[in-house]
Scaffold this active site. Structure first.
Site, PDB file in Angstrom:
ATOM      1  N   ARG A 174      -2.742  18.902   1.394  1.00 13.94           N
ATOM      2  CA  ARG A 174      -3.725  19.288   0.375  1.00 13.94           C
ATOM      3  C   ARG A 174      -4.725  20.291   0.941  1.00 13.94           C
ATOM      4  NH1 ARG A 174      -5.047  13.533  -0.222  1.00 13.94           N
ATOM      5  NH2 ARG A 174      -3.335  12.530  -1.306  1.00 13.94           N
TER       6      ARG A 174
ATOM      7  N   GLY B 144      -7.670   9.478  12.763  1.00 14.81           N
ATOM      8  CA  GLY B 144      -8.971   9.088  13.301  1.00 14.81           C
ATOM      9  C   GLY B 144      -8.900   8.011  14.362  1.00 14.81           C
TER      10      GLY B 144
ATOM     11  N   GLU C 211      -6.937  -2.003   5.329  1.00 17.44           N
ATOM     12  CA  GLU C 211      -6.990  -2.030   3.867  1.00 17.44           C
ATOM     13  C   GLU C 211      -6.215  -3.217   3.303  1.00 17.44           C
ATOM     14  OE1 GLU C 211      -6.876   2.428   2.387  1.00 17.44           O
ATOM     15  OE2 GLU C 211      -5.706   2.210   4.227  1.00 17.44           O
TER      16      GLU C 211
ATOM     17  N   ASN D 240       0.868  -1.173   0.000  1.00 19.27           N
ATOM     18  CA  ASN D 240       0.000   0.000   0.000  1.00 19.27           C
ATOM     19  C   ASN D 240       0.906   1.224   0.000  1.00 19.27           C
ATOM     20  OD1 ASN D 240      -1.728   2.119   0.601  1.00 19.27           O
ATOM     21  ND2 ASN D 240      -2.796   1.056   2.232  1.00 19.27           N
TER      22      ASN D 240
ATOM     23  N   ARG E 214      -2.467  -1.668  -3.643  1.00 16.51           N
ATOM     24  CA  ARG E 214      -3.452  -0.597  -3.590  1.00 16.51           C
ATOM     25  C   ARG E 214      -3.122   0.407  -4.694  1.00 16.51           C
ATOM     26  NH1 ARG E 214      -3.244   4.770  -0.045  1.00 16.51           N
ATOM     27  NH2 ARG E 214      -5.369   5.549  -0.406  1.00 16.51           N
TER      28      ARG E 214
ATOM     29  N   HIS F  40     -10.145   6.198  -0.861  1.00 22.73           N
ATOM     30  CA  HIS F  40     -10.147   5.463   0.411  1.00 22.73           C
ATOM     31  C   HIS F  40     -11.236   4.385   0.426  1.00 22.73           C
ATOM     32  CE1 HIS F  40      -8.285   9.304   2.321  1.00 22.73           C
ATOM     33  NE2 HIS F  40      -7.331   8.414   2.100  1.00 22.73           N
TER      34      HIS F  40
END
Length: 395
Positions: free
Chosen positions: A240, A331, A383, A10, A90, A179
């Site tokens: 960003r 998170g 993931e 990933n 990914r 995501h």
């Protein structure tokens, strides 16, 4: 019978997560992370058989390539190579070309290259991982899993931009969302936590990391998400800008900025880094806040305010809401950020359980709101497991 593993790579904009997944148990035999790419403290850490190790990435060149080379050497040194049956990658943006996971061929690589301008921080990094793995494991089937695929269930009212429709017809300009593997995984885990069938469960999934996005999941399917045509849209992130009046771009161009300068600033010099003038790392922001740094405090306020605004606006997509899910590096771990966001949602009935919120960190999941009210929870994302499962299903 020998164990069969999938090597999952990933490769992100400033990090490289990897894992060797046991295809029977789903457990990570080896897991690790290369992080802080582009910074002085770039490093790589991993866990194998309960033992953790960390080394600095001293290569002053491309940290992605250096980390991948170190990963290949590590897998070989640990004797895992002969049991690996596939490599799963990914890939952030599949455009409209890829609506599901695919086996990697030369044509697949060309098609990923063709849409890499849509994810300038990520797709080139994803391709680095693919090319290095193809060279290291030429006999293994390799699979690309796309972040955009989960969001293909969005209705037209959610993915259509308020622009001339011919731009969609000619250039496929629309909201794609990203995501996807993370939002897919945590929504399934959240449904299990609440003992509810996923096709009857609805969540607002909040993936906060160096890249950040919010996703509305209705009856198990994505129906809207904050990222758009590229990962630049939506929330403010590590470097960003997130949503921005497009008139700012015109303004800067008229001031003599080049197109490359504008978008380099929006992608790489904005967000936490730009607002704080200090760092793109949320941990650095929180540390500087404690020392009274005004820029860091402002970045924290802007970020948490925008996340809360997205969560509340996405209530309109749903008939009912089973829970808000926090995931991603920030998170899952940042108590102050989660606490602040929940504070903004008090009018909607969310009340933080401070002890539960403090407990749900560093790999621990749990509900972080008080009993009897609306639910918010923390679910560590995985993931890599989703990618491994897709790789197994395709081979």
């Amino acid at each position: 019978m020998a164990n069969k593993f999938v090597l999952v790579i990933n490769s992100g904009s400033s990090s490289l997560k990897f894992a060797v997944i046991d295809t029977i148990s789903g457990e990570a035999v080896l897991s690790g992370l290369g992080e802080c790419f582009g910074l002085e403290d770039s490093r790589m850490s991993w866990k194998y058989q309960g033992e953790k190790k960390e080394v600095a990435i001293t290569d002053e060149g491309n940290h992605h390539q250096a980390a991948i080379s170190m990963l290949v050497d590590l897998v070989n040194e640990l004797g895992l190579t002969e049991n690996i049956v596939s490599v799963g990658h990914r890939v952030v943006h599949g455009g409209e070309t890829f609506t599901k996971s695919v086996l990697i061929t030369e044509q697949t690589i060309k098609d990923i290259e063709a849409v890499q301008d849509l994810a300038p921080l990520h797709n080139p990094a994803n391709l680095l991982g693919i090319r290095a793995a193809l060279e290291a494991f030429p006999s293994l089937p390799q699979v690309a899993v796309f972040d955009t695929a989960f969001h293909q269930t969005m209705p037209a009212k959610a993915f259509t931009g308020g622009i001339a429709h011919e731009l969609y017809e000619k250039y496929a300009i629309r909201r794609y969302g990203f995501h996807g593997t993370s939002h897919f995984y945590v929504s399934r885990e959240a449904a299990k936590m609440l003992d509810k069938p996923i096709d009857k469960a609805s969540f607002i999934s909040v993936h906060l990391g160096n890249g950040a996005s919010v996703c509305v999941i209705k009856d198990g399917q994505s129906v809207d998400t904050s990222m758009g045509f590229t990962p630049l849209a939506g929330l403010m992130m590590g470097t960003r800008s997130g949503d921005l009046d497009p008139g700012v771009i015109e303004f800067l161009l008229k001031k003599g900025w080049t197109q490359d300068e504008v978008f380099d600033t929006l992608n790489k010099k904005s967000g936490f880094l730009g607002v704080s003038g200090l760092t793109s790392d949320a941990r650095g922001i929180l540390d500087a806040m404690e020392e009274g740094h005004e820029g860091a405090t402002l970045a924290f306020e802007v970020f948490t305010y925008r996340v809360a605004k997205f969560i509340s606006s996405y209530m309109v997509c749903l008939d009912s809401l089973d829970g808000i899910i926090f995931t991603g590096g920030i998170g899952e771990n940042s108590l102050p950020i989660r606490s602040k966001i929940l504070g903004y949602l008090k009018l909607l009935g969310y009340k933080e359980d401070k002890a539960a919120n403090e407990a749900a960190r560093f790999g621990a999941s749990g509900i972080i709101t008080e009993d009897g009210g609306p639910i918010a929870m923390v679910i560590p994302t995985n993931e890599e497991l989703v990618i491994a499962q897709d790789a197994v299903s395709l081979i």
